[in-house]
Structure formats: structure tokens, C-alpha cells
Design an enzyme around this catalytic site. Sequence first.
Site, PDB file in Angstrom:
ATOM      1  N   ALA A  33       0.846  -1.202   0.000  1.00 26.08           N
ATOM      2  CA  ALA A  33       0.000   0.000   0.000  1.00 26.08           C
ATOM      3  C   ALA A  33       0.878   1.248   0.000  1.00 26.08           C
ATOM      4  O   ALA A  33       0.742   2.143   0.851  1.00 26.08           O
ATOM      5  CB  ALA A  33      -0.954  -0.005   1.190  1.00 26.08           C
ATOM      6  N   HIS A  38       6.286   6.216   1.651  1.00 24.56           N
ATOM      7  CA  HIS A  38       7.161   5.115   1.215  1.00 24.56           C
ATOM      8  C   HIS A  38       8.026   5.563   0.037  1.00 24.56           C
ATOM      9  O   HIS A  38       9.205   5.212  -0.056  1.00 24.56           O
ATOM     10  CB  HIS A  38       6.327   3.904   0.769  1.00 24.56           C
ATOM     11  CG  HIS A  38       5.491   3.310   1.863  1.00 24.56           C
ATOM     12  ND1 HIS A  38       4.112   3.287   1.808  1.00 24.56           N
ATOM     13  CD2 HIS A  38       5.825   2.737   3.028  1.00 24.56           C
ATOM     14  CE1 HIS A  38       3.646   2.707   2.895  1.00 24.56           C
ATOM     15  NE2 HIS A  38       4.663   2.363   3.654  1.00 24.56           N
ATOM     16  N   GLY A 148      10.698   4.784   7.921  1.00 24.29           N
ATOM     17  CA  GLY A 148      10.072   6.064   8.243  1.00 24.29           C
ATOM     18  C   GLY A 148      10.100   6.313   9.753  1.00 24.29           C
ATOM     19  O   GLY A 148       9.892   5.390  10.543  1.00 24.29           O
ATOM     20  N   ASP A 151       7.111   5.513  12.514  1.00 15.03           N
ATOM     21  CA  ASP A 151       7.284   4.380  13.426  1.00 15.03           C
ATOM     22  C   ASP A 151       8.597   4.599  14.173  1.00 15.03           C
ATOM     23  O   ASP A 151       9.577   3.873  13.976  1.00 15.03           O
ATOM     24  CB  ASP A 151       7.311   3.074  12.630  1.00 15.03           C
ATOM     25  CG  ASP A 151       5.981   2.792  11.962  1.00 15.03           C
ATOM     26  OD1 ASP A 151       5.034   2.424  12.657  1.00 15.03           O
ATOM     27  OD2 ASP A 151       5.884   2.977  10.729  1.00 15.03           O
ATOM     28  N   GLN A 154      10.047   1.730  16.269  1.00 22.18           N
ATOM     29  CA  GLN A 154      10.525   0.664  15.365  1.00 22.18           C
ATOM     30  C   GLN A 154      11.895   1.030  14.809  1.00 22.18           C
ATOM     31  O   GLN A 154      12.812   0.195  14.750  1.00 22.18           O
ATOM     32  CB  GLN A 154       9.515   0.472  14.234  1.00 22.18           C
ATOM     33  CG  GLN A 154      10.010  -0.436  13.123  1.00 22.18           C
ATOM     34  CD  GLN A 154       8.954  -0.719  12.080  1.00 22.18           C
ATOM     35  OE1 GLN A 154       8.118  -1.579  12.283  1.00 22.18           O
ATOM     36  NE2 GLN A 154       8.975  -0.012  10.964  1.00 22.18           N
ATOM     37  N   VAL A 177       6.448  12.093   6.368  1.00 18.05           N
ATOM     38  CA  VAL A 177       5.832  12.882   5.284  1.00 18.05           C
ATOM     39  C   VAL A 177       4.388  13.161   5.692  1.00 18.05           C
ATOM     40  O   VAL A 177       3.676  12.259   6.141  1.00 18.05           O
ATOM     41  CB  VAL A 177       5.882  12.114   3.939  1.00 18.05           C
ATOM     42  CG1 VAL A 177       5.206  12.911   2.835  1.00 18.05           C
ATOM     43  CG2 VAL A 177       7.334  11.806   3.571  1.00 18.05           C
TER      44      VAL A 177
HETATM   45  O1  PAF Z   1       7.057  -0.666   9.077  1.00 20.08           O
HETATM   46  C1  PAF Z   1       6.670  -1.664   8.428  1.00 20.08           C
HETATM   47  O2  PAF Z   1       6.102  -1.560   7.352  1.00 20.08           O
HETATM   48  C2  PAF Z   1       6.897  -3.049   9.016  1.00 20.08           C
HETATM   49  O3  PAF Z   1       6.772  -3.043  10.400  1.00 20.08           O
HETATM   50  C3  PAF Z   1       8.226  -3.690   8.592  1.00 20.08           C
HETATM   51  C4  PAF Z   1       9.422  -2.937   9.133  1.00 20.08           C
HETATM   52  C5  PAF Z   1       8.292  -3.751   7.089  1.00 20.08           C
HETATM   53  C6  PAF Z   1       8.320  -5.119   9.096  1.00 20.08           C
HETATM   54  O4  PAF Z   1       7.303  -5.915   8.574  1.00 20.08           O
END
Ligand code: PAF
Length: 285
Positions: A33, A38, A148, A151, A154, A177
Amino acid sequence: MRKVVRKPAEFRQACDAARAKGNQVGLVPPMGALHDGHLSLIDEAKRLADFIVVTVFVNPLQFAPGEDLDRSPRTLEDDLDGCRVRGVHLVFVPEPDAMYPAGFQTQVSIAELTQPLEGRFRPEHFDGVTTVVTKLFNLTGSCAACFGRKDYQQWKILERLARDLDMPVKVVGCPIVREPDGLALSSRNRYLSPTERERALGIVSGLRAAHDAWKDGLRDPTELQAIAERPIEAAFDRVDYVAAADPDTLEAPTSGEKSLLIAVAAHLGATRLIDNVVLGRDPRP
Ligand code: PAF
């Protein structure tokens, strides 16, 4: 775009072959998506590397029962078009059983950075993320990998992962963004009704208010958190957290810091949005 591969071994071989020809590999691993957020990661990868690979995989391990795995949007043809237009060299689209074949039983887990913020509400989520990303890093090999900062936690966890496990991967956190009105781009925004889309701006108001207060000299983390919280509590159906944290350790902040993370997760109907700003580092959202 030159190639789409589905088998892990083919993907590894293509990355190895690119490096053997002297290329630096740039990795962008979304779950699909693709939106402009992205695509900005692909642009950053192109600044850092010359053979650009995108992996599209909705990772079942990072969704708890009842979370939105099935709702996770699948738009592969559009994603491939986006990659083509952006000049991506290789797209890896594995099936779940190619990533997790029968007998798979390994989990990669990070102890501390995973505990606060998202970890309190999605306790198994980051084990799923670090496990799949370890596999993707191992398959890709030496590369710059772009994520990004929406997150935020993450990103910090994946930096730690690469450092702790000596992976030959430079983990790069790229700016959030936003729409012209400030809402952070997310594949989940498509689920918001027009009214919810309006109410979602409560997050933007909260983060902006904290940013303005910081700019005016306020440094007390509890007060800054409360300033961010008010408009979010008023606009959202349910707030998981509006938290102030040290932007490097994610621990509770002390006063007098040079920068401060304000991170948010909140629900509008069935849609959960996250966002953040690092006061003292990021521009006004
Ligand atoms: O941020 C994401 O899209 C997901 O958590 C990742 C890092 C691709 C892991 O599946």
C-alpha cells in the site's frame, strides 16, 4: 523496474550479484500500500545507494489476534507501478510460507527498547518485526535500509538490532511525510470517514502545541506531554498513550534535555493512528 522475485533464494542471489558488480544496495521494506511516505524512502535510498530493492510483505508475525492483519491493504499492482516509476531495480514479494516454512521456530527479540510506548499496547508486535527484518537483512546482505520515523520506536529498535547483531546494514530513519494540513501519511488513513479524517487533526494540534511551547522555552516534560494530550483526548475515541520520552533511549525523560520525543497512539473507530515529534530536532508538524 527490472525484476520482481518471489523466492528468498532468488532475492539473495540478485542482491549478491548487484554487489559483485560494484553496486551499493539500498533496501526499502514496506508492507505494501505504498504512499508518498514510502516513495520518499525510495528517494532517500537512491541518494545512499545505486541498486534499489523494495520488499513487499505483510508480515503475519507482527499482528496479534484481533489486530488488522486481514484489513492490511493489498495493492500490489499499484505498488509495482510506484516502484517502476521511481526506478526501483528489484522488488521482492514473498508468500508467507516462503518466509515462514513448516518448522519455522526462531524469534528475534530485543529486551528493553521494545517495552515502553507501543510495547505496552502491542506486547508481541516488535518480536514479529525484529524477526522478519532480521530475515530481510540477512537475505539482502550489506545495504543501507530506509525506514520512516513515523514508526519512531521501530526505527530505534531496528538500529539496535543491526548494531547488536553486527549486521552489515546502515539503518536510516527518514522524516515523516505529512499532508498539507499536517496529518502524517499512513496506509490506515484510507479507513477514516470524512468526519474521522477531520478529527484526526487532533494529533496535529497536540504535536504543534507542544512544539510551540518548546519553542517558547518550556522544557518540563510533564507539562509538554499534557499540552500535547489535551486536543488529542478531545478529538479521539480512545487514546492509548501520549508520552514524553528520551528520543534515544525511549526512557522516561529528565528535565533539561536538549530534545524530547512526544509520541502518540490513538483510535478513531476501528482505526489506530500513531505519530510523533522530536522537540528540539524536528520541524513543526
Ligand atoms: O514498518 C513496516 O512496514 C513493518 O513493520 C516492517 C518494518 C516492514 C516489518 O514488517
